[in-house]
Design a protein around this motif. Structure first.
Motif, PDB file in Angstrom:
ATOM      1  N   ALA A  68      -0.069  -6.598  -8.312  1.00  0.00           N
ATOM      2  CA  ALA A  68       1.213  -6.074  -7.841  1.00  0.00           C
ATOM      3  C   ALA A  68       1.164  -5.787  -6.343  1.00  0.00           C
ATOM      4  O   ALA A  68       2.125  -6.062  -5.611  1.00  0.00           O
ATOM      5  N   ARG A  69       0.063  -5.241  -5.862  1.00  0.00           N
ATOM      6  CA  ARG A  69      -0.072  -4.974  -4.425  1.00  0.00           C
ATOM      7  C   ARG A  69      -0.033  -6.281  -3.631  1.00  0.00           C
ATOM      8  O   ARG A  69       0.587  -6.358  -2.567  1.00  0.00           O
ATOM      9  N   ALA A  71       1.416  -9.103  -4.538  1.00  0.00           N
ATOM     10  CA  ALA A  71       2.773  -9.648  -4.592  1.00  0.00           C
ATOM     11  C   ALA A  71       3.694  -8.950  -3.602  1.00  0.00           C
ATOM     12  O   ALA A  71       4.619  -9.560  -3.062  1.00  0.00           O
ATOM     13  N   ALA A  72       3.429  -7.666  -3.351  1.00  0.00           N
ATOM     14  CA  ALA A  72       4.250  -6.905  -2.420  1.00  0.00           C
ATOM     15  C   ALA A  72       3.785  -7.063  -0.974  1.00  0.00           C
ATOM     16  O   ALA A  72       4.384  -6.472  -0.061  1.00  0.00           O
ATOM     17  N   ARG A  74       0.999  -6.007   0.318  1.00  0.00           N
ATOM     18  CA  ARG A  74       0.429  -4.748   0.803  1.00  0.00           C
ATOM     19  C   ARG A  74      -1.070  -4.816   1.070  1.00  0.00           C
ATOM     20  O   ARG A  74      -1.642  -3.862   1.595  1.00  0.00           O
TER      21      ARG A  74
END
Length: 300
Positions: A68-69, A71-72, A74
């Motif tokens: 998720a990180r 994909a963002a 970050r």
């Protein structure tokens, strides 16, 4: 992530804090928290692979969080996310991986092997297995072997036991998140299944997780660097030969549980250039297996 997970998933979060009435979370003095500051100081450097290292107290899955990180946008390549406790750790075939807090090493890393053809990315879980086994042998003094494609085996009471697993997942088009779970200090009465093991039960000379994690990540950095410099070539990097030398599956009769409810029985005779397990069947045919669950049918 749940709100609680989000609250715990804070870079720089101090896993050694007193959490809850009476500090119950850290009451087991035999399982001290990881020292995130010291780990960063020892592993994160400008000319190295590891770009960031965060330790969280509790999360569902470090793999899911790091995907998720990524994909963002970050995190950069080399981000490392470590959890003191995972509540929804996943293995292959969506198997769950659970263990008491601070009883093991549960972490994920983000890799972007731009120089390597995507067709060779399938070697990443095998490469990680070699790196983990090498690092643990040095730091814990435990003889380890690899079950194709992603299990770490130790010997407990003369029996082969699974003490760790690896899960690689794509994170977009240009990245892979590789997750590792290792049972470090689990006692016999804490094992999730009787067939499981831990470094402690295998007679490890050291179960301090800080030096174990440093050794594993340094080994992974070394092997990943060799493999990437060779353009992902498993022969030129020495990966194929080293994996085969430490693979407990080779030379055994195995049953491969394949997609579509099929199974294949044969002797595991090689790991080919694509990282597939090659089985020699009783019909005299050699068949490569690229995905599936492997069951060892007889001792080596």
């Amino acid at each position: 992530m749940t709100p609680r997970d989000a609250a715990d998933d804070t870079p720089g979060n101090d896993p050694g804090r007193n959490d809850g009435p009476g500090g119950r979370r850290w009451s087991d003095l035999g399982r001290p928290p990881l020292n995130a500051t010291a780990l960063r100081r020892g592993l994160v450097r400008e000319d190295g692979l590891w770009s960031a290292l965060d330790v969280v107290q509790r999360t569902g899955s470090t793999n899911s969080d790091l995907v998720a990180r990524a994909a963002a946008g970050r995190v950069a390549e080399g981000a490392v996310l470590v959890a003191e406790e995972q509540t929804a750790g996943r293995g292959r075939l969506d198997r769950r991986w659970t263990a008491p807090p601070r009883s093991g090493l549960f972490f994920s890393v983000l890799l972007r092997p731009d120089e390597v053809p995507v067709s060779r990315w399938g070697w990443l879980p095998l490469l990680t297995g070699v790196a983990v086994a090498t690092g643990l042998a040095r730091a814990a003094g435990v003889d380890t072997s690899l079950k194709w494609p992603n299990d770490l085996l130790v010997t407990v009471g003369g029996e082969e036991r699974k003490a760790g697993g690896i899960l690689a997942e794509r994170a977009g088009d240009d990245a892979v998140v590789v997750g590792v779970g290792i049972n470090v200090s689990l006692h016999a009465d804490e094992l999730p299944v009787p067939q499981a093991g831990s470094l402690a039960l295998a007679g490890a000379r050291n179960t301090d997780r800080d030096p174990l994690l440093r050794a594993v990540l340094r080994s992974l950095e070394d092997w990943y660097g060799r493999w990437r410099a060779a353009g992902g070539d498993p022969v030129a990097s020495g990966l194929q030969e080293t994996y085969a030398a430490g693979c407990a599956t080779l030379g055994r009769m195995v049953r491969a549980e394949l997609p579509g409810d099929r199974s294949l029985v044969g002797e595991a005779v090689a790991v080919d250039g694509d990282g597939r397990l090659v089985l020699a069947t009783k019909e005299g045919v050699q068949e490569p297996v690229g995905a599936g669950d492997i069951v060892h049918l007889r001792p080596a």
